[in-house]
Design a protein around this motif. Structure first.
Motif, PDB file in Angstrom:
ATOM      1  N   VAL A 190       0.882  -1.173   0.000  1.00 40.10           N
ATOM      2  CA  VAL A 190       0.000   0.000   0.000  1.00 40.10           C
ATOM      3  C   VAL A 190       0.917   1.219   0.000  1.00 40.10           C
ATOM      4  CG1 VAL A 190      -1.735   1.320   1.265  1.00 40.10           C
ATOM      5  CG2 VAL A 190      -1.842  -1.190   1.238  1.00 40.10           C
ATOM      6  N   TYR A 191       0.892   1.977  -1.090  1.00 41.03           N
ATOM      7  CA  TYR A 191       1.807   3.099  -1.209  1.00 41.03           C
ATOM      8  C   TYR A 191       1.262   4.353  -0.531  1.00 41.03           C
ATOM      9  CZ  TYR A 191       4.557   0.282  -4.382  1.00 41.03           C
ATOM     10  OH  TYR A 191       5.340  -0.714  -4.909  1.00 41.03           O
ATOM     11  N   LYS A 192       2.157   5.162  -0.066  1.00 40.56           N
ATOM     12  CA  LYS A 192       1.810   6.378   0.674  1.00 40.56           C
ATOM     13  C   LYS A 192       1.158   7.398  -0.254  1.00 40.56           C
ATOM     14  CE  LYS A 192       3.815   9.679   3.955  1.00 40.56           C
ATOM     15  NZ  LYS A 192       5.073  10.076   4.630  1.00 40.56           N
ATOM     16  N   ARG A 193      -0.041   7.841   0.126  1.00 38.06           N
ATOM     17  CA  ARG A 193      -0.755   8.874  -0.596  1.00 38.06           C
ATOM     18  C   ARG A 193      -1.415   9.807   0.416  1.00 38.06           C
ATOM     19  NH1 ARG A 193       1.789   6.743  -3.901  1.00 38.06           N
ATOM     20  NH2 ARG A 193       1.209   5.996  -5.988  1.00 38.06           N
ATOM     21  N   GLN A 194      -1.486  11.059   0.090  1.00 41.51           N
ATOM     22  CA  GLN A 194      -2.068  12.039   0.998  1.00 41.51           C
ATOM     23  C   GLN A 194      -3.497  11.682   1.362  1.00 41.51           C
ATOM     24  OE1 GLN A 194      -0.299  14.400   2.350  1.00 41.51           O
ATOM     25  NE2 GLN A 194      -1.954  15.335   3.561  1.00 41.51           N
ATOM     26  N   THR A 195      -4.219  11.084   0.416  1.00 42.89           N
ATOM     27  CA  THR A 195      -5.629  10.764   0.647  1.00 42.89           C
ATOM     28  C   THR A 195      -5.824   9.762   1.782  1.00 42.89           C
ATOM     29  OG1 THR A 195      -7.680  10.079  -0.467  1.00 42.89           O
ATOM     30  CG2 THR A 195      -5.687   8.872  -1.036  1.00 42.89           C
ATOM     31  N   LEU A 196      -4.781   8.954   2.076  1.00 45.40           N
ATOM     32  CA  LEU A 196      -4.900   7.976   3.151  1.00 45.40           C
ATOM     33  C   LEU A 196      -4.846   8.618   4.531  1.00 45.40           C
ATOM     34  CD1 LEU A 196      -2.829   4.912   1.902  1.00 45.40           C
ATOM     35  CD2 LEU A 196      -5.303   5.267   1.829  1.00 45.40           C
ATOM     36  N   ARG A 197      -4.489   9.895   4.586  1.00 47.06           N
ATOM     37  CA  ARG A 197      -4.531  10.599   5.864  1.00 47.06           C
ATOM     38  C   ARG A 197      -5.967  10.913   6.279  1.00 47.06           C
ATOM     39  NH1 ARG A 197       0.255  12.999   7.505  1.00 47.06           N
ATOM     40  NH2 ARG A 197      -0.913  14.658   8.530  1.00 47.06           N
ATOM     41  N   ARG A 198      -6.883  10.754   5.332  1.00 48.65           N
ATOM     42  CA  ARG A 198      -8.303  11.027   5.597  1.00 48.65           C
ATOM     43  C   ARG A 198      -9.110   9.760   5.350  1.00 48.65           C
ATOM     44  NH1 ARG A 198      -6.328  14.766   2.164  1.00 48.65           N
ATOM     45  NH2 ARG A 198      -7.426  13.805   0.409  1.00 48.65           N
ATOM     46  N   PHE A 199      -9.862   9.339   6.342  1.00 49.80           N
ATOM     47  CA  PHE A 199     -10.771   8.224   6.122  1.00 49.80           C
ATOM     48  C   PHE A 199     -12.046   8.478   6.904  1.00 49.80           C
ATOM     49  CE2 PHE A 199      -8.718   6.856  10.046  1.00 49.80           C
ATOM     50  CZ  PHE A 199      -9.734   6.247  10.758  1.00 49.80           C
ATOM     51  N   SER A 200     -13.109   7.848   6.450  1.00 53.36           N
ATOM     52  CA  SER A 200     -14.412   8.021   7.080  1.00 53.36           C
ATOM     53  C   SER A 200     -15.012   6.659   7.354  1.00 53.36           C
ATOM     54  CB  SER A 200     -15.340   8.831   6.161  1.00 53.36           C
ATOM     55  OG  SER A 200     -16.669   8.816   6.650  1.00 53.36           O
ATOM     56  N   THR A 201     -15.818   6.572   8.401  1.00 52.54           N
ATOM     57  CA  THR A 201     -16.526   5.324   8.697  1.00 52.54           C
ATOM     58  C   THR A 201     -17.939   5.340   8.123  1.00 52.54           C
ATOM     59  OG1 THR A 201     -17.412   6.117  10.809  1.00 52.54           O
ATOM     60  CG2 THR A 201     -15.228   5.073  10.852  1.00 52.54           C
ATOM     61  N   ILE A 202     -18.271   6.396   7.367  1.00 52.48           N
ATOM     62  CA  ILE A 202     -19.619   6.512   6.799  1.00 52.48           C
ATOM     63  C   ILE A 202     -19.595   6.827   5.312  1.00 52.48           C
ATOM     64  CG2 ILE A 202     -21.802   7.798   6.852  1.00 52.48           C
ATOM     65  CD1 ILE A 202     -21.485   8.148   9.829  1.00 52.48           C
ATOM     66  N   SER A 203     -18.876   7.874   4.920  1.00 47.22           N
ATOM     67  CA  SER A 203     -18.932   8.336   3.538  1.00 47.22           C
ATOM     68  C   SER A 203     -18.159   7.423   2.597  1.00 47.22           C
ATOM     69  CB  SER A 203     -18.381   9.764   3.427  1.00 47.22           C
ATOM     70  OG  SER A 203     -16.982   9.759   3.633  1.00 47.22           O
ATOM     71  N   GLY A 204     -18.386   7.585   1.292  1.00 52.43           N
ATOM     72  CA  GLY A 204     -17.677   6.814   0.293  1.00 52.43           C
ATOM     73  C   GLY A 204     -16.191   7.116   0.312  1.00 52.43           C
ATOM     74  N   MET A 205     -15.386   6.136  -0.093  1.00 54.49           N
ATOM     75  CA  MET A 205     -13.930   6.257   0.004  1.00 54.49           C
ATOM     76  C   MET A 205     -13.281   5.905  -1.330  1.00 54.49           C
ATOM     77  SD  MET A 205     -13.582   7.010   3.272  1.00 54.49           S
ATOM     78  CE  MET A 205     -11.919   6.604   3.725  1.00 54.49           C
ATOM     79  N   ASP A 206     -13.801   6.462  -2.412  1.00 54.37           N
ATOM     80  CA  ASP A 206     -13.337   6.076  -3.746  1.00 54.37           C
ATOM     81  C   ASP A 206     -11.843   6.325  -3.947  1.00 54.37           C
ATOM     82  OD1 ASP A 206     -15.891   5.316  -4.276  1.00 54.37           O
ATOM     83  OD2 ASP A 206     -16.415   7.078  -5.471  1.00 54.37           O
TER      84      ASP A 206
END
Length: 232
Positions: A190-206
């Motif tokens: 799993v490569y490092k990406r800025q988007t992985l600093r943000r995650f949600s337990t409800i909203s979509g995570m495309d």
């Protein structure tokens, strides 16, 4: 599924991305049409707190999966929960997020009875030795229990920077994988990406799913007996 598949995210080293990958894997499984429950066993209750915050942010949005706090101080309660999950088809997958330590005795019972144990780690001078010790501990646990322990153990190289590393470092990382693969299965990185600093337990995570899908697809295929190609 005939019974609930139990998946545990664990490593004795903190800060390797267990909680983030656990939440993302829950979202991934829901996107594949599965029912999921998450048990937050970390005393910090990171996923529980994140769900509380997300519920306020996404008021009225249906919850994709349930999250429950669970204390690892009560081993009999854990054994009862695991037996209930393995004898039930109420949910397809139960995910356990564990703390970055091995202080609770009940953790050994969880590791021994989980179907898939997923261990994120980094290629650095602190995490590799710590992860190796954790893998050795699971090997010893398997040896002491014998064939009754069916746990499939994966390590997931996580948050690695693509294209970073000298020739010598890359050769060392290959050696680390070779040594670990004597005892565990290695998931795609799993490569490092800025988007992985943000995650949600409800909203979509495309956006996040694009990053983690190679590793998650590989593990998912393994669970369902689908051959993985070398490219995966």
């Amino acid at each position: 599924m005939e019974s609930t598949c139990i998946i545990t995210f664990a490593n004795q080293k903190g800060g390797v991305g267990k909680t983030t990958l656990c939440a993302l894997f829950a979202s991934y499984l829901v996107s594949r049409g599965h029912s999921v429950t998450v048990f937050d066993t970390d005393p910090q209750q990171s996923i529980v707190k994140k769900r509380t915050a997300d519920t306020a942010t996404y008021a009225g949005v249906p919850l994709p999966y349930n999250i429950y706090p669970f204390s690892m101080s009560n081993e009999p309660a854990l054994i009862a929960l695991i037996e209930n999950l393995h004898n039930s088809a109420a949910v397809d997958f139960a995910l356990f997020d564990s703390a970055g330590s091995l202080n609770d005795q009940a953790l050994l019972a969880l590791f021994a009875n989980t179907d898939y144990l997923l261990t994120p780690f980094h290629y650095d001078n602190l995490t590799v030795p710590s992860t190796a010790i954790f893998v050795a501990m699971i090997v010893e646990l398997r040896r002491s229990i014998g064939n009754a322990m069916k746990t499939v153990h994966y390590v997931i190289p996580n948050l690695e920077e693509q294209g970073v590393g000298t020739k010598e470092e890359k050769e060392l990382w290959k050696l680390v994988n070779k040594k670990l693969s004597e005892h565990v299965r290695i998931a795609p990185t799993v490569y490092k990406r800025q988007t992985l600093r943000r995650f949600s337990t409800i909203s979509g995570m495309d956006d996040q799913m694009l990053v983690v899908s190679p590793a998650f697809d590989h593990i998912y295929n393994d669970i369902f007996g689908i051959p993985n190609t070398e490219e995966e």
